[in-house]
Design an enzyme around this catalytic site. Structure first.
Site, short mmCIF file in Angstrom:
data_model
loop_
_atom_site.label_atom_id
_atom_site.label_comp_id
_atom_site.label_asym_id
_atom_site.label_seq_id
_atom_site.Cartn_x
_atom_site.Cartn_y
_atom_site.Cartn_z
N THR A 37 -4.64 6.34 -21.52
CA THR A 37 -4.51 5.03 -20.92
C THR A 37 -3.19 4.44 -21.45
OG1 THR A 37 -5.89 4.16 -22.69
CG2 THR A 37 -6.95 4.54 -20.58
N GLU A 86 -0.40 4.81 -0.38
CA GLU A 86 -1.16 6.06 -0.51
C GLU A 86 -0.23 7.25 -0.39
OE1 GLU A 86 -2.40 3.57 1.43
OE2 GLU A 86 -4.59 3.66 1.49
N ARG A 128 -2.85 -2.32 -18.19
CA ARG A 128 -3.98 -1.42 -18.02
C ARG A 128 -3.58 -0.37 -17.00
NH1 ARG A 128 -7.49 -4.44 -20.88
NH2 ARG A 128 -9.06 -2.82 -20.95
N ASP A 149 -7.11 13.78 -24.93
CA ASP A 149 -7.14 12.39 -24.45
C ASP A 149 -6.59 11.53 -25.59
OD1 ASP A 149 -7.71 9.79 -23.82
OD2 ASP A 149 -9.75 10.17 -23.12
N TYR A 195 0.86 -1.20 0.00
CA TYR A 195 0.00 0.00 0.00
C TYR A 195 0.88 1.23 0.00
CZ TYR A 195 -4.98 -0.89 0.33
OH TYR A 195 -6.28 -1.19 0.03
N LYS A 203 -3.30 0.64 -24.81
CA LYS A 203 -3.79 0.54 -26.20
C LYS A 203 -2.57 0.52 -27.13
CE LYS A 203 -8.30 2.42 -25.06
NZ LYS A 203 -8.32 3.20 -23.82
N1 DSN Z 1 -13.03 0.74 -24.45
C1 DSN Z 1 -12.13 1.71 -25.00
C2 DSN Z 1 -12.20 1.76 -26.48
O1 DSN Z 1 -12.43 0.72 -27.03
O2 DSN Z 1 -12.01 2.79 -27.10
C3 DSN Z 1 -12.29 3.06 -24.43
O3 DSN Z 1 -12.79 3.02 -23.15
#
Ligand code: DSN
Length: 442
Positions: A223, A53, A232, A197, A51, A226
């Site tokens: 994120t 924090e 993730r 984003d 942990y 991708k």
């Molecule tokens: N699920 C993602 C996407 O496919 O673009 C975004 O949250």
């Protein structure tokens, strides 16, 4: 996974099933990817047990020397890779990431978010009324022009009228280069923050095949799983322009994450992000990013030959959006048929879609994961052929009714027909044999 096999054969078996599925199909959901073995290993380390924090050197619990080093490393690598002066590496996911930015900068129920409508390729967290972002903050959603691209004149007019406090660019189903400079001009004119984003295109930005928003936006969110190909997780970056507008921006964001929205960060995830960032700063990754785009463009070119209608006429990035109306099949049925043929993608609305979101007109797919496996342009010729052959099998499987119950009954009937279809099974076998030549990292 010997220990898992002994302790819980049931979960072991599920993991193995998923491994097989990922190996045997063409994974073409544009937001998915295969992380490296090093990233996967890092996720399964003892860092999971801690942990932490707080932030490096300002923790609430003891024993955080290593956690501090891990988080600092992830921060430094982000700053270097994207050229930003400040980053928060703790958001556990993309939704919290964007919500944290709004909580940091906007007054709930008062300050407005302006984002692209979900129906036109925006994301839920860009102010959609169904999402917390649209419930806590008033939002105004922009759409695309008739050419299925950003209409900057309309955007400016709307921004002038609505005076949002933040404008969001960066999308979830938009196949074209984003002109961050033009967004910045509008945001600056109305005195709004610009948030880019880049979740979908972060790997392309890092690899130099998509322009970076860093000189134009105040905040850049992404994120990490991708095109960036990490675990993730998510990053909130503050640019120099952001610090010039508001020197407290970093602090406001840190506070919005903890104590605002989260407790302890996931240190194993942070470490895995650091690993992915190291991988993303190599020449090999640059080549990977280039190949993603080459593959997507080639796939678009091949699909044109089969009379597929690509939204905006093609792609500049990793993603393709196809309107299937001319094939007399909706996206939901098409996605099922393609899955039966070993090609995994998602149904998707298209701009100005007249069909309902659950049975939309289109499908969305992309090349990040198949490029990780090593597929090249020549392989796109095969994929286009398989996709066309699969769609031909379900041509005419559309709904001619608005009655929900009738629609459901028709869909169930189409499902059964797809499950029995021999041709689709044959394609799936060809795809499986083809996929065996391209191992996945495990
Ligand atoms: N699920 C993602 C996407 O496919 O673009 C975004 O949250």
């Amino acid at each position: 996974m010997k220990q898992l096999l002994t302790t819980d054969p049931e979960v072991y078996d599920l993991v193995k099933q998923e491994e097989k599925r990922q190996r045997d199909v063409l994974e073409m959901i544009p937001s998915e990817n295969y992380t490296s073995g090093a990233v996967l290993e890092t996720l399964g380390t003892v860092l999971n047990n801690k942990y932490s924090e707080g932030y490096p050197k300002k923790r609430y619990y003891q024993g955080n020397e290593v956690a501090d080093a891990v988080e600092t490393l992830a921060q430094e690598r982000t700053k270097k890779l994207f050229g930003v002066p400040y980053v928060n590496v703790q958001p556990l996911s993309g939704s919290v990431m964007n919500l944290a930015v709004y909580f940091a900068l906007l007054e709930p129920l008062k300050d407005k978010i302006m984002g692209l409508s979900l129906a036109f390729g925006g994301h839920l967290t860009h102010g959609q009324p169904q999402s917390a972002t649209g419930k806590f903050f008033p939002s105004v959603l922009y759409t695309l022009g008739k050419d299925e691209r950003i209409d900057f004149a309309a955007l400016e007019e709307l921004a002038m009228k609505e005076k949002p406090k933040i404008i969001v660019c960066g999308f979830t189903a938009y196949p074209r280069i984003i002109d961050f400079k033009r967004f910045a001009k509008i945001a600056d004119k109305v005195g709004a923050y610009l948030m880019a984003d880049i979740s979908h295109i972060a790997g392309l930005v890092a690899g130099g095949v998509h322009p970076s928003p860093v000189d134009y936006a105040h905040i850049v969110t992404t994120t990490t799983h991708k095109t960036l190909r990490g675990p993730r997780g998510a990053l909130i970056m503050v640019t120099q322009k952001g610090l010039n507008k508001n020197p407290d921006l970093g602090k406001l964001i840190d506070t919005a994450i903890i104590p605002g929205l989260q407790g302890g960060p996931h240190d194993n995830q942070t470490a895995a992000i650091a690993v992915a960032l190291k991988e993303a700063s190599t020449a090999k990754f640059k080549k990977y990013a280039q190949q993603i785009v080459l593959n997507a463009k080639k796939l678009a070119e091949e699909l044109h030959k089969y009379d597929f209608k690509l939204i905006s006429g093609g792609t500049d990035n990793h993603l393709l959006l196809v309107d299937l109306s001319n094939k007399q099949v909706n996206g939901a049925v098409a996605a099922l048929a393609l899955e039966a043929a070993g090609i995994v993608l998602n149904k998707n609305g298209v701009p100005f879609d007249k069909k309902p979101p659950f049975y939309p007109s289109g499908i969305r797919f992309g090349t990040p994961a198949i490029t990780t496996r090593g597929l090249k342009e020549r392989d796109m010729v095969k994929i286009a052929r398989w996709m066309n052959a699969a769609i031909e099998e379900v041509k005419g499987f559309d709904f001619l009714t608005d009655d929900k119950a009738e629609r459901k009954a028709m869909f169930d009937d189409y499902k059964k027909k797809i499950a029995r279809n021999k041709q689709l099974k044959e394609i799936a076998k060809e795809v499986r044999d083809f996929c065996r030549k391209f191992p996945i990292p495990v």
